[in-house]
Write a protein that holds these residues in place. Structure first.
Motif, mmCIF file in Angstrom:
data_model
loop_
_atom_site.group_PDB
_atom_site.id
_atom_site.type_symbol
_atom_site.label_atom_id
_atom_site.label_comp_id
_atom_site.label_asym_id
_atom_site.label_seq_id
_atom_site.Cartn_x
_atom_site.Cartn_y
_atom_site.Cartn_z
ATOM 1 N N ALA A 84 0.803 -1.236 0.000
ATOM 2 C CA ALA A 84 0.000 0.000 0.000
ATOM 3 C C ALA A 84 0.827 1.272 0.000
ATOM 4 O O ALA A 84 0.383 2.302 -0.511
ATOM 5 N N LYS A 85 2.016 1.242 0.547
ATOM 6 C CA LYS A 85 2.858 2.432 0.619
ATOM 7 C C LYS A 85 3.400 2.771 -0.763
ATOM 8 O O LYS A 85 3.937 1.907 -1.466
ATOM 9 N N CYS A 86 3.249 4.054 -1.143
ATOM 10 C CA CYS A 86 3.736 4.504 -2.459
ATOM 11 C C CYS A 86 4.743 5.643 -2.355
ATOM 12 O O CYS A 86 5.394 5.968 -3.348
ATOM 13 N N GLN A 87 4.835 6.266 -1.186
ATOM 14 C CA GLN A 87 5.726 7.423 -1.019
ATOM 15 C C GLN A 87 6.459 7.346 0.313
ATOM 16 O O GLN A 87 5.904 6.883 1.313
ATOM 17 N N THR A 279 6.753 -2.314 -4.886
ATOM 18 C CA THR A 279 8.186 -2.084 -5.033
ATOM 19 C C THR A 279 8.798 -2.915 -6.165
ATOM 20 O O THR A 279 9.840 -2.533 -6.705
ATOM 21 N N THR A 280 8.169 -4.031 -6.533
ATOM 22 C CA THR A 280 8.672 -4.790 -7.690
ATOM 23 C C THR A 280 8.669 -3.916 -8.937
ATOM 24 O O THR A 280 9.600 -3.961 -9.753
ATOM 25 N N VAL A 281 7.632 -3.091 -9.074
ATOM 26 C CA VAL A 281 7.543 -2.193 -10.227
ATOM 27 C C VAL A 281 8.445 -0.978 -10.045
ATOM 28 O O VAL A 281 9.234 -0.632 -10.927
ATOM 29 N N PHE A 308 7.478 6.670 -4.853
ATOM 30 C CA PHE A 308 8.733 6.890 -4.129
ATOM 31 C C PHE A 308 9.606 7.949 -4.812
ATOM 32 O O PHE A 308 10.783 7.726 -5.110
ATOM 33 N N VAL A 309 8.992 9.101 -5.050
ATOM 34 C CA VAL A 309 9.736 10.209 -5.650
ATOM 35 C C VAL A 309 10.870 10.627 -4.714
ATOM 36 O O VAL A 309 10.781 10.472 -3.491
ATOM 37 N N ASP A 310 11.930 11.130 -5.297
ATOM 38 C CA ASP A 310 12.990 11.753 -4.506
ATOM 39 C C ASP A 310 13.468 12.990 -5.252
ATOM 40 O O ASP A 310 13.120 13.197 -6.422
ATOM 41 N N SER A 311 14.250 13.825 -4.589
ATOM 42 C CA SER A 311 14.646 15.101 -5.177
ATOM 43 C C SER A 311 15.543 14.912 -6.391
ATOM 44 O O SER A 311 15.500 15.709 -7.331
ATOM 45 N N GLY A 312 16.349 13.855 -6.416
ATOM 46 C CA GLY A 312 17.243 13.634 -7.550
ATOM 47 C C GLY A 312 16.483 13.353 -8.831
ATOM 48 O O GLY A 312 16.762 13.942 -9.884
ATOM 49 N N ARG A 313 15.505 12.460 -8.759
ATOM 50 C CA ARG A 313 14.724 12.127 -9.945
ATOM 51 C C ARG A 313 13.844 13.305 -10.353
ATOM 52 O O ARG A 313 13.675 13.601 -11.537
#
Length: 322
Positions: A84-87, A279-281, A308-313
């Protein structure tokens, strides 16, 4: 000698026409326009991720801007790992990391909105989301947020419609919302939340995305706005998912219309006993997103909601605007 004049003339005309056509195609889109006082050579060093829209000119349509987004933006909690966790980042931290598209899933309960991912309550309510957005916009009035609002899970104990409850939230801060139904210019929505609506409404309200198709790539053509969306989320093969993402990234880059592209890089793969693994995807797709934008550093690529966005991407996507 006279016999050679006509072919020579024709050749010159064809050469000139080809050059002119090539020049026109180049001029169709070379990236969003910058503000007049911004030096193009110094543009990348003149902003931070919390104010990157500040150097873009008001007349840019949001369809011509590459915009980092998040899928299931409020989903940070899960009972079983990967389900369920996406971020990892809060809404406030996402905005500070450059995200300008939020995907908000609301369960309608007790005439209010609770943030859910499916049946899982995320210990977050719609007021928490709005407070984070409004505080951010008050501190960064040059920025704009596009917010997708969708009804999630089962409604419970309500005496009014989902739309009426949404309207009650808008009335708390009407000056912070833009409910126009077109693809707007950046200047017209600075300092505001532009609604992208995935719920039914009795009158025009936000960009109408109610014709959202399931688990595919599709078009939504309204009188006021045209959208092209990739939301292949039930992923049987991660390579197929990436192919669909990459195809739409290239479509967006080459499209010279005012069509708004939404390219979801998110999804899940069913595992043992059909238990979903997000997370597999994301573990497969996110590195490919990094590679793609490391190699494609300029152009318009649409809105790209990530898990799971991050500042680098996010930075790599933002950089393509300059």
């Amino acid at each position: 000698m006279k016999k050679l004049q006509l072919p020579l003339f024709v050749a010159l005309v064809l050469t000139f026409s080809a050059c002119k056509k090539e020049q026109q195609e180049t001029e169709k889109f070379s990236g969003p326009k910058l503000k007049e006082n911004v030096n193009p050579n110094a543009a990348l060093s003149s902003f931070s991720l919390n104010n990157w829209m500040s150097v873009l000119a008001d007349q840019n349509s949001i369809a011509t801007i590459s915009i980092p987004g998040t899928h299931d933006s409020g989903a940070t909690i899960e009972p079983v790992s990967g389900t369920a966790k996406c971020q990892n980042l809060s809404i406030a931290d996402q905005l500070n990391a450059g995200v300008r598209y939020l995907d908000i899933r609301c369960r309608h309960i007790d005439n209010a909105f609770a943030i859910h991912h499916g049946a899982i309550y995320q210990n977050l309510n719609f007021n928490d989301v709005l407070n984070a957005c409004i505080n951010f916009l008050n501190s960064h009035p040059s920025e704009a947020i596009i917010m997708s609002v969708k009804e999630e899970h089962t409604p419970s104990n309500n005496t009014r419609s989902f739309e009426q409850t949404f309207d009650s939230y808008v009335q708390q801060n009407p000056g912070k919302w833009d409910l126009g139904n077109n693809v707007p210019t950046l200047g017209s929505i600075r300092g505001k939340i532009r609604l992208l609506r995935r719920f039914g409404a009795s009158s025009p309200k936000g960009i109408d995305a109610t014709a959202w198709a399931d688990n595919t790539t599709f078009d939504i053509n309204n009188a006021a706005a045209n959208l092209r969306v990739q939301d292949f989320y039930n992923v049987n093969d991660v390579n197929t998912k990436w192919t669909r993402i990459e195809t739409l990234l290239n479509e967006a880059k080459n499209d010279t219309s005012n069509k708004l592209y939404l390219n979801y890089a998110s999804g899940y793969k069913a595992g043992i006993f059909s238990i979903p693994s997000i997370t597999t995807v994301s573990n497969s797709v996110n590195p490919k997103i990094t590679t793609f934008f490391t190699n494609n550093t300029h152009g318009k690529f649409g809105i790209i909601p990530l898990d799971f966005v991050d500042s680098g991407r996010s930075q790599l996507i933002v950089n393509t605007n300059f």
